[in-house]
Design an enzyme around this catalytic site. Structure first.
Site, short mmCIF file in Angstrom:
data_model
loop_
_atom_site.label_atom_id
_atom_site.label_comp_id
_atom_site.label_asym_id
_atom_site.label_seq_id
_atom_site.Cartn_x
_atom_site.Cartn_y
_atom_site.Cartn_z
N ASP A 348 -7.04 -39.84 -3.05
CA ASP A 348 -6.52 -40.31 -1.79
C ASP A 348 -5.19 -41.04 -2.00
O ASP A 348 -5.06 -41.85 -2.93
CB ASP A 348 -7.54 -41.27 -1.15
CG ASP A 348 -7.08 -41.84 0.16
OD1 ASP A 348 -6.90 -41.07 1.11
OD2 ASP A 348 -6.91 -43.08 0.24
N GLU A 384 -3.67 -35.97 -2.84
CA GLU A 384 -3.11 -36.11 -1.50
C GLU A 384 -1.71 -36.67 -1.73
O GLU A 384 -1.56 -37.87 -2.02
CB GLU A 384 -3.95 -37.05 -0.64
CG GLU A 384 -3.41 -37.16 0.77
CD GLU A 384 -4.14 -38.20 1.61
OE1 GLU A 384 -4.29 -37.97 2.82
OE2 GLU A 384 -4.57 -39.24 1.06
#
Length: 715
Positions: A348, A384
């Site tokens: 993330d 990401e």
């Protein structure tokens, strides 16, 4: 009861059971005293021991009489100098950063803040004990019978990833026993695995399962942190998803889920959040890292260490530049691979991890450390590739060995099928593996993780049903969530009885899925999109642990049709290496204008059957094209060294409202085109039949033709 304390060892960190007792070790660079406290099953503190040994900033001791199942926590003393970045407070119980299991939830009514909240001043220390409101670390038994567990090790190029939420996936599934719904055991249940196998996916990507907490303001509204991007423990599986309680059983239940999935040939990828923690900014609670050694674990403002750098939008950023923090992340990753047998990670806000001073750097210590680690050499690493800080959007800029969520793919495909003009050139790159992003830095097409929807944003059903977000249930006056979704409701906002609109929505959904699953790169399917899951227009359902987010398994006929369609698409992709190539197409320029006497591995055509002209590429009005993928030019061999050949495919797309007559180009080696897919055909989109020299491609539809393979590979 009295315990015998021995010196123990400084490594490994955390609580580790040995033949003599349990060894405890915790890193705190600026602490002056460390207390290890034990608790009974009711949360009552039974004893505290001062750790006397300190080696290279690690406080450690071996305690006889402590076994698996024991709850514990730390109290750490040191300077209270917030203006210098030090926030030690021995009144606050702390969760072990290396805890392998965590029991209990945060009680926001307890004095869990290190400062006096009533004074609204983070400089004034609060000396009230908060142990009753803090989760407890748990000593675990690491024994587990893995048997002959063997990871499937599906090459990334052959993967089809299914992003899913552990709880939401099985919570409403009647085929899963009620006690197991919403749990790791529910995901590992035969009914769940049978579904995933029939769908055809190769890997599940689980939303965060590291132990996280619910935000206080959400609990006040009767909501919770459903997605889990609010980590407290990087080594502990979230006990909320365990069917047998939170005293360590979550560890073995998670392992059994992985074992069951592996036995079915399905890999497990974890969505991990190493960019920040749940402790927020200087006004946030003290639960672990902030009290263990604030200046070590968090990035603070250089000339004002009272304040935190925030590249994540959560109030804090982990200090990955510090050797101990980098070591903790690496220890966590290795633990989940070696002890928990997971197969990969999706990071993330990964740009945050690569920030050295301020800018994102390909040469960061984080990348260097991961790349040289033999344990992580064979696992899937997916970034990401952005964060919320300046310069954080880094799609296409991560180094070799990394794949990326391709945000440009998502945006381009959405715009094209919405009918926006001027999208053809960019669409061409997205369909063919995004060579403009990944070809020239040593990576392959499978560096691109293609997706159209994900947990964050509209579901695919909502993407074709809503023009705007409807997040009122989140309690923020619909101010949260993205405003720009590149969505189109086809003429009605939300569910409608209009048959024409519903038919168009169903066709658009098939267009999106066909594009996704037949593009070069790695497709990631957002869980439930395969059967039209809706979140009622909520594009930020992070706090909706209810039927807004849980998968609805009661399928009407249109949803059954969509599920069957998706499964057949996935099977088609897996059967044909031409649809998931391991190398980029060899044309240096993606547009092809050479003569007919040249054999191409990739060719682009207009509706007239001729190579697409520069004018057609660049015009605003053109919304259709055809592409030939030559199955005789794969340039790879099988395990025996024989050249691999495949069928040749002709993909035709038309995002205009009106149908287009296509004159078909000749197949590369003679023979006829045969119909394979037509998204306009609701009843039988996979009808097999020969076609003539021309076909009518309906408005807002996609068609796929194929020509059977030759037996000779072209290099």
């Amino acid at each position: 009861m009295p315990y015998t304390l021995l010196p123990g060892k400084p490594y490994p960190l955390g609580a580790n059971v040995t033949a003599k007792g349990t060894n405890f070790a915790i890193y705190s660079e600026h602490a002056t005293a460390v207390q290890l406290c034990f608790f009974d099953a009711d949360g009552n503190q039974t004893d505290c021991i001062n750790l006397r040994e300190r080696t290279a900033y690690v406080w450690h001791g071996l305690v006889r009489g402590i076994a698996a199942g024991q709850r514990y926590g730390y109290r750490i003393d040191g300077p209270w100098e917030p203006e210098q970045g030090h926030r030690f407070n021995p009144s606050k119980l702390l969760v072990d950063p290396y805890a392998k299991a965590i029991s209990g939830q945060v009680d926001w009514k307890a004095p869990i803040f290190a400062h006096k909240v009533e004074d609204n001043n983070d400089l004034v220390r609060c000396d009230r004990d908060d142990a009753y409101g803090i989760p407890k670390s748990v000593v675990i038994d690491t024994n587990f019978n893995w048997g002959k567990d063997c990871a499937p090790q599906t090459p990334l190029s052959d993967s089809v990833i299914y992003e899913m939420h552990v709880k939401g996936f099985s919570m409403r599934n009647p085929a899963v026993p009620k006690k197991l719904r919403g749990t790791y055991a529910g995901v590992g249940h035969p009914a769940s695995i049978d579904y995933l196998k029939k769908l055809g996916i190769t890997a599940v990507e689980l939303l965060p399962i590291h132990h996280f907490i619910d935000d206080g303001h959400l609990l006040d509204q009767g909501l919770s942190n459903y997605w889990g991007y609010n980590t407290l423990g990087f080594f502990s599986p979230m006990p909320r998803y365990c069917s047998c309680g939170d005293t360590g059983g979550q560890v073995n239940e998670f392992k059994q889920m992985v074992k069951n999935l592996h036995a079915a040939g399905i890999e497990v990828i974890l969505d991990v959040v190493y960019n920040h923690t749940c402790e927020g900014n200087r006004n946030g609670p003290m639960l672990s890292f902030k009290g263990v050694c604030n200046s070590t674990y968090y990035r603070t403002v250089a000339d004002q260490p009272r304040y935190y750098m925030d590249y994540t939008g959560t109030g804090n950023t982990l200090n990955v530049r510090h050797p101990q923090v980098l070591k903790m992340i690496m220890d966590s990753l290795r633990y989940w691979v070696t002890d928990m047998h997971v197969d990969g990670f999706r990071f993330d806000l990964a740009s945050t991890l690569a920030r050295e001073l301020h800018a994102v750097s390909k040469l960061s210590s984080f990348f260097d450390t991961i790349h040289q680690d033999p344990t992580l050499a064979d696992v899937k690493l997916i970034a990401e590739p952005w964060d919320v800080g300046e310069g954080g959007y880094q799609v296409g800029n991560f180094p070799v060995l990394w794949a990326e969520w391709n945000g440009k793919y998502r945006d381009t495909v959405r715009r094209f099928w919405k009918g926006d003009g001027g999208q053809l050139s960019d669409l061409a790159y997205r369909l063919t593996g995004s060579s403009d992003l990944y070809q020239f830095d040593g990576r392959k097409p499978y560096a691109s993780i293609n997706f159209i929807t994900a947990h964050d944003g509209f579901t695919l059903c909502d993407l074709v049903s809503y023009d705007g977000k409807h997040n009122e249930a989140n309690g923020e006056d619909n101010q949260d969530g993205a405003n720009d979704n590149e969505s189109w409701n086809m003429g009605a906002e939300g569910p409608t009885d209009d048959a024409g609109i519903n038919t168009l929505r169903e066709r658009q959904t098939r267009n999106f899925l066909t594009t996704l699953l037949l593009s070069q790169g790695v497709p990631m399917l957002s869980g439930g999109d395969e059967f039209g899951r809706s979140q009622r227009g909520n594009n930020n359902a992070y706090c909706q642990d209810n039927e807004i987010s849980w998968y609805d398994w009661k399928l009407d006929e249109p949803r059954k049709r969509l599920l069957e369609f998706t499964s057949k698409l996935i099977q088609l992709r897996r059967d044909h290496p031409n649809l998931h190539r391991r190398r980029f197409f060899q044309d240096r320029v993606i547009r092809n204008t050479d003569g007919d006497n040249v054999v191409h591995d990739l060719s682009w055509y207009g509706a007239d059957g001729n190579f697409l002209s520069n004018e057609a590429w660049n015009t605003e009005w053109n919304r259709s094209l055809a592409i030939i993928l030559n199955g005789n030019t794969l340039q790879v061999t099988d395990d025996e060294g024989a050249p691999v050949v495949d069928d040749t495919f002709l993909l035709m797309v038309n995002a205009a409202a009106e149908g287009v007559e296509f004159t078909l180009p000749p197949t590369p080696f003679g023979g006829a085109w045969k119909h394979l897919i037509d998204t306009e055909n609701i009843e039988d989109p996979f009808a097999r039949e020969c076609v003539g020299d021309k076909v009518i491609l309906g408005g807002r539809s996609m068609m796929v033709l194929c020509a059977e393979r030759s037996h000779t590979q072209i290099y």
